[in-house]
Design a protein around this motif. Structure first.
Motif, PDB file in Angstrom:
ATOM      1  N   THR A 161       0.822  -1.208   0.000  1.00 44.61           N
ATOM      2  CA  THR A 161       0.000   0.000   0.000  1.00 44.61           C
ATOM      3  C   THR A 161       0.856   1.259   0.000  1.00 44.61           C
ATOM      4  OG1 THR A 161      -1.722  -1.162   1.226  1.00 44.61           O
ATOM      5  CG2 THR A 161      -1.812   1.221   1.261  1.00 44.61           C
ATOM      6  N   THR A 162       0.501   2.188  -0.872  1.00 41.92           N
ATOM      7  CA  THR A 162       1.123   3.509  -0.925  1.00 41.92           C
ATOM      8  C   THR A 162       0.163   4.475  -0.248  1.00 41.92           C
ATOM      9  OG1 THR A 162       2.263   3.034  -2.992  1.00 41.92           O
ATOM     10  CG2 THR A 162       1.929   5.351  -2.454  1.00 41.92           C
ATOM     11  N   ILE A 212       3.661  11.676  -1.247  1.00 40.66           N
ATOM     12  CA  ILE A 212       3.538  10.255  -0.945  1.00 40.66           C
ATOM     13  C   ILE A 212       4.206  10.072   0.405  1.00 40.66           C
ATOM     14  CG2 ILE A 212       4.243   7.941  -1.615  1.00 40.66           C
ATOM     15  CD1 ILE A 212       3.887   8.782  -4.503  1.00 40.66           C
ATOM     16  N   ALA A 213       3.404   9.767   1.400  1.00 40.12           N
ATOM     17  CA  ALA A 213       3.905   9.674   2.777  1.00 40.12           C
ATOM     18  C   ALA A 213       4.690   8.383   2.996  1.00 40.12           C
ATOM     19  CB  ALA A 213       2.750   9.787   3.765  1.00 40.12           C
ATOM     20  N   VAL A 230       8.894   8.926  -2.100  1.00 41.72           N
ATOM     21  CA  VAL A 230       8.703   9.497  -0.757  1.00 41.72           C
ATOM     22  C   VAL A 230       9.672  10.653  -0.550  1.00 41.72           C
ATOM     23  CG1 VAL A 230       8.798   9.017   1.717  1.00 41.72           C
ATOM     24  CG2 VAL A 230       7.870   7.302   0.159  1.00 41.72           C
ATOM     25  N   ARG A 231      10.899  10.492  -1.005  1.00 38.35           N
ATOM     26  CA  ARG A 231      11.921  11.536  -0.862  1.00 38.35           C
ATOM     27  C   ARG A 231      11.631  12.771  -1.712  1.00 38.35           C
ATOM     28  NH1 ARG A 231      17.323   7.942  -1.530  1.00 38.35           N
ATOM     29  NH2 ARG A 231      16.833   6.420   0.081  1.00 38.35           N
ATOM     30  N   HIS A 232      10.779  12.623  -2.711  1.00 42.98           N
ATOM     31  CA  HIS A 232      10.451  13.768  -3.574  1.00 42.98           C
ATOM     32  C   HIS A 232       9.792  14.895  -2.777  1.00 42.98           C
ATOM     33  CE1 HIS A 232      10.133  15.427  -7.574  1.00 42.98           C
ATOM     34  NE2 HIS A 232       8.944  15.872  -7.257  1.00 42.98           N
ATOM     35  N   ALA A 268       5.149  12.682  -8.629  1.00 42.25           N
ATOM     36  CA  ALA A 268       5.971  11.717  -7.899  1.00 42.25           C
ATOM     37  C   ALA A 268       5.516  10.340  -8.369  1.00 42.25           C
ATOM     38  CB  ALA A 268       5.792  11.866  -6.392  1.00 42.25           C
ATOM     39  N   ILE A 269       6.477   9.518  -8.809  1.00 45.22           N
ATOM     40  CA  ILE A 269       6.156   8.219  -9.392  1.00 45.22           C
ATOM     41  C   ILE A 269       6.875   7.129  -8.623  1.00 45.22           C
ATOM     42  CG2 ILE A 269       6.272   6.809 -11.480  1.00 45.22           C
ATOM     43  CD1 ILE A 269       6.385   9.456 -13.059  1.00 45.22           C
TER      44      ILE A 269
END
Length: 121
Positions: free
Chosen positions: A63-64, A75-76, A86-88, A98-99
């Motif tokens: 799960t994202t 994106i947490a 996540v780092r984006h 963010a991909i």
């Protein structure tokens, strides 16, 4: 130095006003209004950025978790090994994305009116 006359000052003021009006009218990046969430190439949901919300998106690895707060999104958490998406960090401007490739999920900030996808001449 030549002093400015009344007509010169008026022309400068009108020119400055035209530059400011043009910048406000033609600068379209501005502020994003909607977040598009995709999983496996399909649109899962379009979320307004003005509402605070958390969304869980299932993918092949797990799960994202997508978080929308205060007019921006990120994106947490994501089960992908390198955590690039996540780092984006936080996204707020139209066109930012963010991909998460291993988990096949992505988020993209959209504006109210979409620009051209492509142009043909």
């Amino acid at each position: 130095m030549i002093p400015l006359r009344a007509g010169d000052a008026l022309a400068l003021l009108l020119g400055a006003a035209l530059v400011v009006a043009s910048a406000l009218h033609f600068w379209r990046d501005g502020i994003g209004e909607t977040l598009r969430v995709r999983a496996d190439g399909r649109v899962v949901e379009d979320l307004p950025l003005r509402l605070n919300r958390t969304l869980s998106v299932p993918g092949p690895l797990g799960t994202t978790v997508v978080e929308v707060r205060n007019g921006r999104a990120r994106i947490a958490t994501d089960p992908s090994p390198r955590q690039y998406c996540v780092r984006h960090g936080w996204l707020s401007r139209p066109g930012e994305m963010a991909i998460c490739l291993p988990n096949r999920t992505s988020i993209e900030v959209l504006r109210r009116q979409q620009e051209y996808d492509s142009l043909g001449y």
